[in-house]
Each structure stands twice: as structure tokens, then as C-alpha cells.
Design an enzyme around this catalytic site. Structure first.
Site, mmCIF file in Angstrom:
data_model
loop_
_atom_site.group_PDB
_atom_site.id
_atom_site.type_symbol
_atom_site.label_atom_id
_atom_site.label_comp_id
_atom_site.label_asym_id
_atom_site.label_seq_id
_atom_site.Cartn_x
_atom_site.Cartn_y
_atom_site.Cartn_z
ATOM 1 N N CYS A 135 0.825 -1.203 0.000
ATOM 2 C CA CYS A 135 0.000 0.000 0.000
ATOM 3 C C CYS A 135 0.866 1.264 0.000
ATOM 4 O O CYS A 135 1.738 1.430 -0.830
ATOM 5 C CB CYS A 135 -0.963 -0.055 1.175
ATOM 6 S SG CYS A 135 -2.400 1.017 1.024
ATOM 7 N N HIS A 136 0.628 2.168 0.960
ATOM 8 C CA HIS A 136 1.379 3.417 1.065
ATOM 9 C C HIS A 136 2.810 3.209 1.563
ATOM 10 O O HIS A 136 3.597 4.156 1.586
ATOM 11 C CB HIS A 136 0.660 4.394 2.002
ATOM 12 C CG HIS A 136 -0.576 4.992 1.419
ATOM 13 N ND1 HIS A 136 -1.795 4.363 1.478
ATOM 14 C CD2 HIS A 136 -0.772 6.155 0.759
ATOM 15 C CE1 HIS A 136 -2.702 5.112 0.888
ATOM 16 N NE2 HIS A 136 -2.113 6.217 0.441
ATOM 17 N N ALA A 137 3.159 2.019 1.963
ATOM 18 C CA ALA A 137 4.511 1.755 2.459
ATOM 19 C C ALA A 137 5.563 1.921 1.369
ATOM 20 O O ALA A 137 6.755 2.007 1.664
ATOM 21 C CB ALA A 137 4.596 0.367 3.076
ATOM 22 N N GLY A 138 5.130 2.011 0.129
ATOM 23 C CA GLY A 138 6.055 2.333 -0.949
ATOM 24 C C GLY A 138 6.791 3.642 -0.694
ATOM 25 O O GLY A 138 7.897 3.847 -1.184
ATOM 26 N N TRP A 139 6.190 4.535 0.107
ATOM 27 C CA TRP A 139 6.860 5.772 0.466
ATOM 28 C C TRP A 139 8.192 5.510 1.163
ATOM 29 O O TRP A 139 9.157 6.233 0.961
ATOM 30 C CB TRP A 139 5.975 6.620 1.383
ATOM 31 C CG TRP A 139 4.935 7.437 0.685
ATOM 32 C CD1 TRP A 139 4.975 7.955 -0.575
ATOM 33 C CD2 TRP A 139 3.685 7.843 1.247
ATOM 34 N NE1 TRP A 139 3.823 8.667 -0.829
ATOM 35 C CE2 TRP A 139 3.018 8.618 0.269
ATOM 36 C CE3 TRP A 139 3.072 7.633 2.476
ATOM 37 C CZ2 TRP A 139 1.771 9.187 0.500
ATOM 38 C CZ3 TRP A 139 1.829 8.208 2.703
ATOM 39 C CH2 TRP A 139 1.188 8.964 1.721
#
Length: 172
Positions: free
Chosen positions: A105-109
Site C-alpha cells: 500500500c502506502h509503504a512504498g513511500w
């Protein structure tokens, strides 16, 4: 092959997505791995819905050489995680050591902040696609993407395939 001798870190910060932290933690434990939840200065972190994740250690106090992989859950926590140099450094060090670095999810950040996706095939929640592409990633809309030691998924519905890929990488 078993993963019972493997030690996996899961990063935690406030506003983590509940399933994306606890589902991999439980699956890895069921498969026999030792799992440590790592934070950045607090004893516990809370999800958006108020679920608690107790920390086993501070990321700054952990030697990356003692870890076999790291899992980064999504939610809004990764935006806070990337403000902790100890967490970013841990992710970068494990990636450079060719150990599995898995995010959803947003952990790609965190992968962007650790500068580990340049020239690599990755996925994430579609709302951070531009961030992933601008960091040099070859972003695709797939359930799970494995590119060498990097494992990425999009959303909580991808967790079964995400965990299968992570466990397979740890068995190698």
C-alpha cells in the site's frame, strides 16, 4: 524449507493499517519465523482504528545484520516512518544486503525514501504511483510484484499473495 531460524522485522508507526501489520506478523509467526515489531522511540503504536502494536525494540537499536527481512505496512504510518532516519537506514541496509524488503500500500513511500526502487519493478496503492515512478520505479498494477529481494503489493486484499511471496523469499 523452513523459516523457523529467520528473524523478520515489521516496522510500526501511528496510523498503520491494521491488516497490513498484523496479518503478515501472524502468518510469519505461524510459519515459524521470529518476528519483532520495531518502532522509533515509543513502546506502542496505534492504528487509525485504535488497535495497538506493541514494540519489541527501537529500530535505532537493532543491528540490520541480525535480521533476515523487513516488512513495511501501509496506512499513513509510512509517511511518519520516513521521518525516522533509523527506519529509513534499516530498510536501505537490508535492501543493499539483498535481504527481502516487503511493503504494501502506502509503504512504498519508505522504499522511495530509502532510494531502493530505481530501475526496479514495483507496485503500491495507485495513489502513490507517481511517487514510485518519480523515484525511478517501474510501477505496475499487479497483486504482488517480486523483483529480486523487493516484494510489493497494493492493498489489504493482496495480503494472502503478499505473504506467500514473502515466505517463499525467506525459504530461499
Amino acid at each position: 524449507m523452513s523459516i523457523k531460524d529467520k528473524h523478520v522485522a515489521i516496522l510500526a508507526e501511528d496510523d498503520y493499517q491494521e491488516l497490513e501489520l498484523h496479518y503478515p506478523r501472524l502468518r510469519l509467526m505461524e510459519a515459524g519465523a521470529r518476528v519483532s515489531v520495531l518502532g522509533a522511540g515509543k513502546d506502542a503504536y496505534h492504528s487509525k482504528k485504535g488497535y495497538t502494536a506493541e514494540c519489541d525494540a527501537d529500530a535505532a537499536d537493532v543491528d540490520p545484520a541480525d535480521l533476515d527481512a523487513v516488512v513495511i505496512p501501509g496506512g499513513m504510518a509510512p509517511d511518519k516512518m520516513r521521518g525516522h532516519e533509523s527506519m529509513v537506514r534499516l530498510v536501505r541496509t537490508l535492501a543493499e544486503a539483498n535481504k527481502p524488503v516487503a511493503w504494501i500500500c502506502h509503504a512504498g513511500w519508505m522504499a522511495v525514501s530509502a532510494d531502493i526502487i530505481r530501475g526496479r519493478k514495483v507496485t503500491s496503492v495507485s495513489s502513490i504511483r507517481d511517487d514510485m515512478v518519480n523515484a525511478g520505479g517501474d510501477w505496475v498494477d499487479e497483486t504482488v510484484v517480486v523483483d529480486g529481494n523487493l516484494i510489493s503489493s497494493r492493498v489489504p486484499g493482496d495480503l494472502p499473495e503478499f505473504c506467500k511471496a514473502l515466505i517463499k523469499a525467506l525459504e530461499a
